[in-house]
Scaffold this motif. Sequence first.
Motif, PDB file in Angstrom:
ATOM      1  N   LEU A  98       0.822  -1.212   0.000  1.00 47.84           N
ATOM      2  CA  LEU A  98       0.000   0.000   0.000  1.00 47.84           C
ATOM      3  C   LEU A  98       0.855   1.261   0.000  1.00 47.84           C
ATOM      4  O   LEU A  98       0.522   2.247  -0.670  1.00 47.84           O
ATOM      5  CB  LEU A  98      -0.935  -0.009   1.215  1.00 47.84           C
ATOM      6  CG  LEU A  98      -2.030  -1.073   1.215  1.00 47.84           C
ATOM      7  CD1 LEU A  98      -2.831  -1.003   2.505  1.00 47.84           C
ATOM      8  CD2 LEU A  98      -2.949  -0.932   0.006  1.00 47.84           C
ATOM      9  N   LEU A  99       1.960   1.233   0.733  1.00 40.43           N
ATOM     10  CA  LEU A  99       2.857   2.387   0.732  1.00 40.43           C
ATOM     11  C   LEU A  99       3.506   2.551  -0.636  1.00 40.43           C
ATOM     12  O   LEU A  99       3.660   3.675  -1.140  1.00 40.43           O
ATOM     13  CB  LEU A  99       3.919   2.221   1.814  1.00 40.43           C
ATOM     14  CG  LEU A  99       4.881   3.412   2.007  1.00 40.43           C
ATOM     15  CD1 LEU A  99       4.120   4.711   2.271  1.00 40.43           C
ATOM     16  CD2 LEU A  99       5.855   3.121   3.144  1.00 40.43           C
ATOM     17  N   TYR A 100       3.864   1.441  -1.249  1.00 41.45           N
ATOM     18  CA  TYR A 100       4.437   1.467  -2.598  1.00 41.45           C
ATOM     19  C   TYR A 100       3.429   2.073  -3.578  1.00 41.45           C
ATOM     20  O   TYR A 100       3.776   2.891  -4.449  1.00 41.45           O
ATOM     21  CB  TYR A 100       4.793   0.049  -3.018  1.00 41.45           C
ATOM     22  CG  TYR A 100       5.960  -0.078  -3.970  1.00 41.45           C
ATOM     23  CD1 TYR A 100       6.708   1.016  -4.382  1.00 41.45           C
ATOM     24  CD2 TYR A 100       6.337  -1.336  -4.461  1.00 41.45           C
ATOM     25  CE1 TYR A 100       7.782   0.887  -5.243  1.00 41.45           C
ATOM     26  CE2 TYR A 100       7.418  -1.486  -5.322  1.00 41.45           C
ATOM     27  CZ  TYR A 100       8.132  -0.364  -5.717  1.00 41.45           C
ATOM     28  OH  TYR A 100       9.198  -0.507  -6.580  1.00 41.45           O
ATOM     29  N   ALA A 101       2.154   1.691  -3.407  1.00 42.24           N
ATOM     30  CA  ALA A 101       1.098   2.235  -4.270  1.00 42.24           C
ATOM     31  C   ALA A 101       1.000   3.752  -4.107  1.00 42.24           C
ATOM     32  O   ALA A 101       0.821   4.484  -5.092  1.00 42.24           O
ATOM     33  CB  ALA A 101      -0.238   1.581  -3.925  1.00 42.24           C
ATOM     34  N   ARG A 102       1.132   4.231  -2.882  1.00 44.86           N
ATOM     35  CA  ARG A 102       1.060   5.679  -2.643  1.00 44.86           C
ATOM     36  C   ARG A 102       2.238   6.403  -3.307  1.00 44.86           C
ATOM     37  O   ARG A 102       2.076   7.504  -3.832  1.00 44.86           O
ATOM     38  CB  ARG A 102       1.043   5.952  -1.142  1.00 44.86           C
ATOM     39  CG  ARG A 102      -0.232   5.502  -0.453  1.00 44.86           C
ATOM     40  CD  ARG A 102      -0.173   5.780   1.033  1.00 44.86           C
ATOM     41  NE  ARG A 102      -0.176   7.212   1.308  1.00 44.86           N
ATOM     42  CZ  ARG A 102       0.013   7.713   2.529  1.00 44.86           C
ATOM     43  NH1 ARG A 102       0.254   6.905   3.558  1.00 44.86           N
ATOM     44  NH2 ARG A 102      -0.014   9.020   2.713  1.00 44.86           N
ATOM     45  N   ILE A 103       3.400   5.779  -3.287  1.00 43.28           N
ATOM     46  CA  ILE A 103       4.569   6.376  -3.948  1.00 43.28           C
ATOM     47  C   ILE A 103       4.312   6.495  -5.449  1.00 43.28           C
ATOM     48  O   ILE A 103       4.564   7.548  -6.057  1.00 43.28           O
ATOM     49  CB  ILE A 103       5.829   5.544  -3.666  1.00 43.28           C
ATOM     50  CG1 ILE A 103       6.242   5.685  -2.198  1.00 43.28           C
ATOM     51  CG2 ILE A 103       6.986   5.975  -4.573  1.00 43.28           C
ATOM     52  CD1 ILE A 103       7.377   4.763  -1.784  1.00 43.28           C
ATOM     53  N   PHE A 104       3.794   5.423  -6.030  1.00 42.55           N
ATOM     54  CA  PHE A 104       3.510   5.451  -7.469  1.00 42.55           C
ATOM     55  C   PHE A 104       2.414   6.465  -7.799  1.00 42.55           C
ATOM     56  O   PHE A 104       2.499   7.182  -8.798  1.00 42.55           O
ATOM     57  CB  PHE A 104       3.101   4.068  -7.959  1.00 42.55           C
ATOM     58  CG  PHE A 104       4.249   3.103  -8.088  1.00 42.55           C
ATOM     59  CD1 PHE A 104       5.405   3.454  -8.776  1.00 42.55           C
ATOM     60  CD2 PHE A 104       4.183   1.831  -7.522  1.00 42.55           C
ATOM     61  CE1 PHE A 104       6.472   2.560  -8.897  1.00 42.55           C
ATOM     62  CE2 PHE A 104       5.236   0.934  -7.641  1.00 42.55           C
ATOM     63  CZ  PHE A 104       6.383   1.307  -8.330  1.00 42.55           C
ATOM     64  N   GLN A 106       1.678   9.172  -6.170  1.00 46.77           N
ATOM     65  CA  GLN A 106       2.238  10.517  -6.036  1.00 46.77           C
ATOM     66  C   GLN A 106       3.107  10.874  -7.237  1.00 46.77           C
ATOM     67  O   GLN A 106       3.179  12.031  -7.639  1.00 46.77           O
ATOM     68  CB  GLN A 106       3.053  10.611  -4.739  1.00 46.77           C
ATOM     69  CG  GLN A 106       3.443  12.032  -4.364  1.00 46.77           C
ATOM     70  CD  GLN A 106       3.813  12.162  -2.907  1.00 46.77           C
ATOM     71  OE1 GLN A 106       3.113  11.678  -2.034  1.00 46.77           O
ATOM     72  NE2 GLN A 106       4.934  12.806  -2.623  1.00 46.77           N
ATOM     73  N   GLY A 107       3.746   9.865  -7.815  1.00 50.51           N
ATOM     74  CA  GLY A 107       4.574  10.088  -8.999  1.00 50.51           C
ATOM     75  C   GLY A 107       3.809   9.990 -10.297  1.00 50.51           C
ATOM     76  O   GLY A 107       4.416  10.003 -11.381  1.00 50.51           O
TER      77      GLY A 107
END
Length: 270
Positions: A98-104, A106-107
């Motif tokens: 889920l944190l990885y998804a938020r990074i993507f 945001q990018g």
Amino acid sequence: LYKREYRLDEWEKEINAVYALEPGNRRVRLTRAEMLTRKHDFATAAAIYREFLKVNPGDADALYGKAALLFRQNRLQESEACIKKILAADETHTAARLLYARIFRQGMKNREWKREVLAAMKHGANDADTRAAMGNMLIKGEGNLKEGLLHIHEALRLDPYNIAANNLLGWGYGLKDYSRFDDAPGPGNDSNVVKRTEQANRFLTEGKYPEAERTFSRILENSPGCIPALVGKGTALYYMGKHRESIRCFFKLLKRAPGYGLAHYGIRTN
């Protein structure tokens, strides 16, 4: 419980009390680091994670905590590096996905964002944050409001305080027709009640929150299901700093009007 209900001052107090008794306890130290991250005391939190990772560079809990800290600092590449280490050892780590998804997200890498949310959903269907992320992705990424809302409501069933789910519904996403919820005060409606509601709303706009709260409360004595009065009282209590009472008011409103956007917005804001 305090963390789940976003009673963060009480959460911090309890963590510090336990830490004073058991400063070497792993769980207590990690929870304290999480609390410090939320308070933006990044240096102290980072030092705690650094100690754990010095002993075990593959410590998934410390790596995730560090990744979340770096994300809050907008150090996305460093955060991603920590997440990759976690997933290399355990691809089912839902929070890391889920944190990885938020990074993507945001990018603006939407393909990767969707991929990570779906991966999280594969292993975390009973997790409120995962359900909320899935609903958000379906609504905003796929335009699938109907299916997305099923996940949002499931997130709220699992955790009524879930901030992401309440936030989405609070911004007006929904399928229900609220035209049946009259702007009039509701049961027991009469001209005096209408006048008192208008007076209470004036108190709100003038910043006279105690007066507004008292007036809305008097309306609710005779009309306990009055939607405008419940909204107004919850709002006044929020501005008075009485957040727990405000949240209770908005939950009462949801019993009267399930899915009502302003109630979810009130819970999210508190």
